[in-house]
Design a protein around this motif. Sequence first.
Motif, short mmCIF file in Angstrom:
data_model
loop_
_atom_site.label_atom_id
_atom_site.label_comp_id
_atom_site.label_asym_id
_atom_site.label_seq_id
_atom_site.Cartn_x
_atom_site.Cartn_y
_atom_site.Cartn_z
N SER B 68 14.38 22.54 46.17
CA SER B 68 13.64 22.60 47.43
C SER B 68 14.51 23.13 48.57
O SER B 68 14.02 23.35 49.67
N LEU B 69 15.80 23.30 48.31
CA LEU B 69 16.68 23.79 49.37
C LEU B 69 16.67 25.32 49.40
O LEU B 69 16.93 25.97 48.39
N ALA B 70 16.36 25.87 50.58
CA ALA B 70 16.40 27.32 50.74
C ALA B 70 17.87 27.75 50.78
O ALA B 70 18.77 26.93 51.01
N ASN B 71 18.09 29.05 50.57
CA ASN B 71 19.47 29.55 50.60
C ASN B 71 20.19 29.21 51.90
O ASN B 71 21.38 28.97 51.91
N SER B 72 19.42 29.20 53.01
CA SER B 72 20.05 28.93 54.29
C SER B 72 20.52 27.47 54.40
O SER B 72 21.31 27.13 55.27
N GLN B 73 20.01 26.61 53.50
CA GLN B 73 20.41 25.19 53.57
C GLN B 73 21.56 24.86 52.63
O GLN B 73 22.07 23.75 52.65
#
Lengths: 339, 220
Positions: B68-73
């Motif tokens: 669920s974590l986007a690359n930005s996270q």
Amino acid sequence: MENNLRRKGAVRVEPNTKRDARVHRGAEHHRLNVADRSRSYLRHHAEVARQSYFSLLAQPLTTFMTLAVLAIALALPGALYTGLKNIQQLGSGWDGDPRVALYLKQSVTEAEAETLSRELLLRDDVAATELITATQGMLEFKSMSGFGDVFNFLDTNPLPAVVMVMPRDLSVASVPLLQTRLQALPQVDDAVVDMAWVQRLAAFVVLAERAVWVLAALFVMAVLLVVGNTIRLSIESRREEIVIAKLVGATDAYVRRPFLYDGVWFGVAGGVFAWFLIQLSLLLLNGPVGQLVSLYDSQFELAGLGLIETILLLLISILLGLCGAWLAVGRHLRQIQPQ
Amino acid sequence: MISFDNVTKRYPNGYDALSQVTFSLDKGEMAFLTGHSGAGKSTLLKLLMLMERPSNGRVLVGDQDLASLANSQIPYHRRRVGVVFQNHQLLFDRSVFDNIVLPLRICGFDPSDAARRARAALDKVGLLSKEKLNPVVLSGGEQQRVGIARAIVHKPQFLLADEPTGNLDPKLSEEVMRLFQQFNQVGTTVLIASHDLGLIARMPHRVITLNQGRLVSDGK
């Protein structure tokens, strides 16, 4: 001793109460609140800006070469623009007031010419007149042209008296109309609107302006490429650091920042450098231009970059530095990922 | 704390580095991850670090599904994790102290607070007297301890280590392992990939074994 250090170390880990009000620390992890975050964000900007500045100074030769290329690439369109601005200014000096030159017939005496000049002044469509008598014309020709000796071979003054008429209505449509009306006067041999060279100059200026824009676009690309390439090399040389920073949780913005500041500094220094190059080249041109202008009996003075133009030059230069860095960083940082 | 649910990692060339791996690690637990080289240990750690994403299945860290974590996270996830690398990954253009303070700078700590924490971490690994040195002059064991100090300086929720004793002699290896035990005792979840079976056998911790990408034993 070691024991002592250990105890001191243990004491240091203890959260300090002053900070504790702001740093909420759980048993295992801690978070920074918004105020701390924004303060650390600003601090990082200041720190990175300073580090980037000193790292550029640390490699004076490389930095100087890059700056020289930047400055030249910026100064060329800048100098062309300044030159163009001067030519436009030269044109605009006449452009605003087209005059009709009435070449009077040889038979018209000086007194009659004087009367005609006064009569014309009374007309509604004429704003001002100026009489240049045949004698005045000859003197002016002698002093200005350097061909004064020619008159020694002539028995009579071949120059006609001229009345310069300034039309009241300066529009493109009405000036030729006035010209035809004045042409019809019996004393007048020929009525000439001396506009052709102004028009030619204007056309030339439009062309030159276009050329400056095309050149400027090419040089802008050159600046972007030069900055981009320099930053690319800098990224390559710091590859390891970038990988490790990413592994311990650096955001893309954090990693990008030092390189963007490199670009900004290149922009600032390149712009200042370019400004000096432009002013220097104008200084070198000033002498010859002054000579040329004095031959035309003109008040024209070579103008350098004004305050606004200087600021604009710097802004453009900084923006280009930043954009060049951004392009390089966007392309190359994506490729550097921890493996 | 960490949970792998039927995780498969297939690389584009069709090679399955991990297939259908399921296990979980409780909060505050310490475990070894073992297996021959090529068994999938590194891939498993990479999935936990979000250096890779699974082809199938779910990886949970804390209560967070990593998918669920986007690359930005990803950076914020990595700040919760401390990692010790086999090849130390130290920067030789700066002092030991500056190496250790790097994660704190990145997290945005106040410089004086960061310095205090960095020194505490160095003290913990017994290298406080060498903070000003360049890591290049340190021995292999000392470099590894600098790497460990850097991994724990920001008090991560869990600690990963990839062959942390790979290049060390048995005595140093044991010292390093004891350090990990100390961190575990104060509540940090620790997962150590290692093929040093002799050393592992001497320590009273769970052993998770992989073989050719499959879980052979989860040690429970």
